[in-house]
Design an enzyme around this catalytic site. Structure first.
Site, PDB file in Angstrom:
ATOM      1  N   GLY A  62      -1.757  -4.377   1.019  1.00 15.66           N
ATOM      2  CA  GLY A  62      -1.876  -5.576   1.833  1.00 15.66           C
ATOM      3  C   GLY A  62      -0.919  -6.686   1.485  1.00 15.66           C
ATOM      4  N   ASP A  89      -4.243   6.996  10.188  1.00 12.72           N
ATOM      5  CA  ASP A  89      -3.816   5.686  10.694  1.00 12.72           C
ATOM      6  C   ASP A  89      -2.360   5.674  11.124  1.00 12.72           C
ATOM      7  OD1 ASP A  89      -2.412   5.660   8.285  1.00 12.72           O
ATOM      8  OD2 ASP A  89      -3.577   4.051   7.389  1.00 12.72           O
ATOM      9  N   SER A 139       0.808  -1.219   0.000  1.00 17.80           N
ATOM     10  CA  SER A 139       0.000   0.000   0.000  1.00 17.80           C
ATOM     11  C   SER A 139       0.846   1.275   0.000  1.00 17.80           C
ATOM     12  CB  SER A 139      -0.931   0.010   1.220  1.00 17.80           C
ATOM     13  OG  SER A 139      -0.190  -0.098   2.429  1.00 17.80           O
ATOM     14  N   HIS A 169       0.211   5.465   6.581  1.00 21.53           N
ATOM     15  CA  HIS A 169       0.234   5.757   5.147  1.00 21.53           C
ATOM     16  C   HIS A 169       0.389   7.251   4.861  1.00 21.53           C
ATOM     17  CE1 HIS A 169      -1.964   1.873   5.370  1.00 21.53           C
ATOM     18  NE2 HIS A 169      -1.202   1.604   4.314  1.00 21.53           N
ATOM     19  N   ASN A 173       3.938  -5.366   5.663  1.00 22.54           N
ATOM     20  CA  ASN A 173       2.799  -6.151   6.136  1.00 22.54           C
ATOM     21  C   ASN A 173       3.247  -7.423   6.858  1.00 22.54           C
ATOM     22  OD1 ASN A 173       0.461  -4.564   5.260  1.00 22.54           O
ATOM     23  ND2 ASN A 173       1.229  -4.970   3.212  1.00 22.54           N
TER      24      ASN A 173
END
Length: 199
Positions: free
Chosen positions: A65, A175, A28, A178, A94
């Site tokens: 992801g 979050d 991502s 990102h 991830n």
């Protein structure tokens, strides 16, 4: 006339054969998370490289992801389809967030590097870090994967761009993981500055 057409065809083939394609295999952080793909840093990268006299076609094969295991399974078909000159591997975040064993991540990265080399492409690895709240022991072991793999497999290692972005809260999404669209031009310039040394 035939001679002229032959010359033009040869020129076209030569130009096509000499074109440079960079395949970005990421997650991502490279896929344009929650933004139009045109705003993501890989889409801005060709312009930044052109400023440094490098003409590069960029294929962004990043998927939000994805783990190193996902990248390993997807890479063979991508290599066959795009036949890149270079492969930038931006994977592992991830894996780290899920607490995967570092030795598994190392094996997957080495396998991707081997696949890229076997196809005739030059692999380039990007350093990845995990948040410090995972504990120093795991964070340090995870960080060490990348220089270890780079040295063992003989590939170039470029720095993790997120370290330069996360220090500016206005560039990060809520979050905390990102970068926002506003950060993408900086990331493209930053990556180009390190990447150009290896192209």
């Amino acid at each position: 006339m035939i001679r002229l057409l032959s010359f033009v065809f040869a020129l076209f083939v030569s130009s096509y054969a000499s074109s440079t394609t960079l395949l970005i295999l990421g997650d991502s952080l490279s896929a344009g998370y929650q933004m139009p793909i045109a705003q993501a840093w890989p889409s801005l990268l060709p312009e930044e490289l052109a400023k440094q006299n490098k003409t590069v076609d960029v294929v962004n094969a990043s998927i939000s992801g994805d783990t190193t295991g996902n990248g390993l399974s997807r890479l063979p078909s991508l290599l066959q389809e795009h036949q890149p000159s270079y492969v930038l591997i931006e994977l592992g975040a991830n894996d780290g967030l899920r607490g995967f064993p570092p030795n598994n991540v190392e094996k997957n990265l080495s396998a991707m590097i081997a696949q890229a080399k076997a196809s005739g492409a030059t692999p380039i690895l990007m350093q990845i870090r995990v948040p410090p709240n995972y504990g120093n022991r795991y964070s340090d072991a995870f960080f060490d994967i990348y220089p270890t793999v780079a040295q063992k497999d003989g590939v170039s290692l470029i720095p993790f761009f997120l370290e330069q972005v996360i220090i500016k809260p206005e560039w990060m999404m809520s979050d905390g993981l990102h970068p926002k669209p506003e950060a993408q031009p900086f990331i493209a310039e930053y990556v180009a500055g390190h990447l150009v040394k290896h192209l």
